[in-house]
Design an enzyme around this catalytic site. Structure first.
Site, mmCIF file in Angstrom:
data_model
loop_
_atom_site.group_PDB
_atom_site.id
_atom_site.type_symbol
_atom_site.label_atom_id
_atom_site.label_comp_id
_atom_site.label_asym_id
_atom_site.label_seq_id
_atom_site.Cartn_x
_atom_site.Cartn_y
_atom_site.Cartn_z
ATOM 1 N N GLY A 404 45.702 15.865 -6.396
ATOM 2 C CA GLY A 404 45.477 16.975 -6.811
ATOM 3 C C GLY A 404 43.461 16.766 -7.741
ATOM 4 O O GLY A 404 43.626 15.875 -7.786
ATOM 5 N N ASP A 525 47.900 29.716 -13.430
ATOM 6 C CA ASP A 525 47.121 29.409 -12.143
ATOM 7 C C ASP A 525 48.149 30.053 -10.953
ATOM 8 O O ASP A 525 49.022 29.234 -10.316
ATOM 9 C CB ASP A 525 47.049 27.635 -11.762
ATOM 10 C CG ASP A 525 46.334 27.503 -11.196
ATOM 11 O OD1 ASP A 525 46.212 27.978 -10.456
ATOM 12 O OD2 ASP A 525 46.700 25.798 -11.214
#
Ligand SMILES: Nc1ncnc2c1ncn2[C@@H]1O[C@H](COP(=O)(O)OP(=O)(O)OP(=O)(O)O)[C@@H](O)[C@H]1O
Length: 697
Positions: A404, A525
């Site tokens: 990420g 998210d």
């Protein structure tokens, strides 16, 4: 043992003395004492006798009076006794001498048979037969062992003895022997038990030693098993890594690869031979199409005139004379034949073109997974955790799942709990200044805190958190082995309505939970990449993950109250609602609530059904921001294909209402008829209707 010792120690003797000095005056002539004599002031004659006996007095009062000839010290003792008796028995109304009460023949001391039945129970409960004094038993009148000083002492303690008197009793020999039997029975039983307990103790000690030995052996075996297990896991992961790289290499040639441009670090993508093949096919099709087009043009030039056509339809003619037809014109029949052939060729080419398009889309999906894999491999090769380290003495790292923004997620194995886990390694960049490091650490801690506070089957669990070094810390998550929804959609583009509905139901269930907490949580998210498929298919369980951007309401605030959007600009724009892009007066952050997640649900559902995002599908994040795509997303439109039920469309519209006031909140969404049990049967379009792998229609 001296009489003194007896007198000072044995309360029974105190009692007997009492009987001797007090009870005598109350005795009834010739009356035989009963069993309660010892505890009563009306003690019988026998009691007196017994008292003497017990005290070691073997001479009777009568004998003392006559005992002028006995030795002086005995006389003195007798006198003392007599004086004491006078003192004590001053109130006595009975002037009988004490030995008047004793019939020699019936004297307990001389009558063993009656003595057998006369026993005195000491205050302690121990039985002490009166005949136990040998001098008394043998009728010994000698006073040589009388200790009168004991009497004085005893008198002084009289009042003490009185207190214990009530506990004394006289018992029969039978009772005593019974008690003795019982006692000895108890003693035997106790000793048996003791033996038994000792044996058990020895057994237990033996077993303990045995178990200790077994445990030690097991521990050694367990350590060995763990080592074997670890070695096998490492070996498997190495094989998988080799396999993955081999596949990637094949993919590089077939699907394409990144290559450096010039001397710079910029990488550009070059497609592989599969795309080149498709390109050739495409060219061939295009050529074929051009040929057909040309042939059609030529055919059109040689198309028979209307006259010829009329003639063909009416061979007899209409009687008018017409100009001669050009020579190269085709007859009507010929023209129709050729035209038919061209039409067939064209439709075949179109079919090929569709297939080619379908193949191209499939290849592009493959390529995007291939690119993802290439990046993963490249990240893994550059990771400092690639060589299967064991972190925190517990987590064996196997392979990199993905990277990420500031973290790497590894598939790991928990050597204590013996299960697969996902280990998320957060790195603080060494180059960052302290404040940035602090901010990131605070952010990651907040994420972990929120994640730790939730516990739901539709949410990935957070198991552990630990530091690796000053710049690195890890969170350990429940492992979901089936990739994420983003991976699935990249591979299959879309799915049937039933499968999509099942996924959405599970996500909504997680959202209801997050909004029912004491401090409710906005995920913020939600996107296919953060929905994990547990079994790799869309038919099974899914779990929501990644609380990196989530917002938690303060205690006491309801989710409907809204909160300031602190991190405006963060997130994945395709999935965020219009209010997240609004700037308040003076740059004030907008207010957001759980309807942000409802919008995301609508976008994800749409994407699952139609294989594309409803707003800004082919745009980059920057382009979305620049073009205000989401701020202009006032209404959602649905393609005709694939077929989707009206209920599903209504559900999506409810999620994608432009103004959040008109949009359903999480609880209203969970209550939508489309998610009710009956809706599954009637509302959803069959998954068979939608061609999952087919080209966009
Ligand atoms: N619990 C898990 N089980 C299995 N795979 C996981 C788990 N958590 C994350 N992954 C996988 O690890 C990869 C990286 O996850 P992560 O959430 O860090 O990345 P991301 O979502 O791409 O990045 P970002 O967090 O910056 O949005 C993803 O492919 C995800 O599918």
């Amino acid at each position: 043992m001296s009489g003194m010792e007896d007198l000072t120690i044995d309360a029974r003797k105190q009692e007997l003395l009492e009987a001797r000095f007090w009870g005598a005056s109350k005795m009834q002539s010739g009356s035989e004492s009963n069993m309660s004599t010892g505890s009563s002031l009306g003690a019988g004659a026998n009691s007196d006798k017994e008292t003497d006996s017990a005290l070691g007095f073997t001479s009777t009062p009568e004998q003392n009076e006559k005992g002028e000839t006995t030795r002086g010290r005995k006389r003195k003792a007798a006198e003392n006794l007599s004086q004491n008796a006078k003192k004590v028995g001053a109130n006595s109304t009975n002037s009988k001498k004490i030995n008047d009460y004793f019939e020699p023949a019936t004297s307990p001391a001389r009558n063993p048979s009656s003595q057998n039945d006369r026993l005195i129970m000491s205050p302690t409960g121990l039985v002490n037969p009166l005949r136990s004094s040998p001098s008394s038993r043998h009728g010994n009148n000698s006073s040589s062992n009388i200790d009168y000083s004991g009497l004085v002492h005893l008198q002084q303690k009289r009042h003490v003895a009185k207190e214990t008197r009530s506990t004394q009793s006289e018992m029969t020999f039978h009772d005593i022997s019974h008690l003795q039997t019982v006692n000895s029975g108890h003693a035997t039983e106790k000793s048996k038990k003791l033996d038994e307990v000792t044996r058990q103790k020895q057994d237990l000690e033996f077993h303990l030693k045995e178990s200790d030995a077994i445990m030690k052996k097991c521990k050694v075996q367990l350590i060995h098993c763990l080592k074997v297990c670890k070695d096998l896991l490492v070996e498997k992961s190495k094989k998988e890594k080799i396999e993955a790289r081999k596949k990637a290499m094949e993919g590089r040639l077939r699907l394409g690869q990144f290559s450096r441009q010039g001397t710079g670090y910029q990488e550009s993508w070059t497609n592989g031979w599969a795309f080149a093949d498709l390109g050739l096919k495409k060219e061939k099709i295009n050529r074929e199409k051009e040929d057909i087009e040309k042939a059609r043009k030529i055919l059109n030039k040689r198309k028979p005139s209307a006259n010829a056509a009329r003639k063909a339809n009416n061979p007899e003619g209409d009687g008018f004379t017409r100009p001669k037809e050009p020579k190269d014109l085709l007859s009507v029949q010929e023209y129709h034949e050729r035209d038919e052939v061209l039409r067939q060729r064209l439709s075949a080419v179109k079919r090929d073109e569709n297939e080619l398009q379908f193949e191209l889309e499939r290849l592009e999906r493959e390529r995007s997974l291939h690119i993802r894999e290439l990046k993963r491999i490249s990240n893994e090769d550059n990771s400092c955790f690639k060589d299967n380290p064991v972190l925190n003495d517990q987590y064996l790292l196997l392979s990199l799942l993905g990277k990420g923004g500031f973290s790497e997620v590894y598939k790991g194995f928990d050597l204590e709990e013996l299960r697969y886990v996902a280990v998320k390694i957060h790195h603080l960049n060494r180059e960052w200044h302290e404040q940035k490091k602090l901010d990131y650490a605070r952010h990651a801690n907040r994420e972990a805190d929120i994640h730790r506070s939730v516990n739901h089957p539709r949410i990935v669990s957070l198991y552990d958190r630990f530091e690796v070094d000053i710049n690195t810390f890890c969170t350990v998550l429940e492992f979901c082995g089936g990739n994420d929804l983003d991976f699935y959609l990249k591979e299959h583009r879309l799915m049937g309505e039933k499968e999509a509905r099942t996924i959405i139901m599970q996500v909504v269930s997680a959202l209801v939970y997050l909004n029912s907490l004491e401090r409710s949580v906005i995920h913020y998210d939600l996107k296919p990449g953060n929905i994990l498929l547990c079994h790799g298919t869309v038919c099974g369980d899914v779990k929501v993950t990644d609380f990196g951007l989530s917002k938690q309401f303060d205690e006491g605030l309801s989710p409907g109250d809204g909160m300031d959007l602190t991190s405006q600009g963060a997130g994945t724009y395709w999935y965020l609602p219009p209010e997240c892009f609004v700037r308040g007066p003076g740059g004030q952050p907008p207010k957001i609530d759980n309807k942000v997640d409802v919008w995301s649900v609508g976008v994800i559902f749409y994407q699952c059904l139609y294989g594309k995002k409803p707003f800004g599908h082919n745009l980059t994040q920057e382009a979305i921001l620049k073009q205000n795509t989401i701020l202009r997303a006032t209404e959602v439109s649905f393609p005709n294909k694939p077929t989707v039920s009206a209920e599903a469309k209504s559900f999506i519209r409810r999620c994608l209402m432009y103004h959040k006031e008109d949009r359903a909140d999480v609880f209203q969404l969970a209550d939508h008829p489309y998610l009710k049990p009956s809706a599954g049967k009637r509302g959803t379009a069959s998954s068979a209707n939608s061609n999952q792998n087919g080209p966009a229609l």
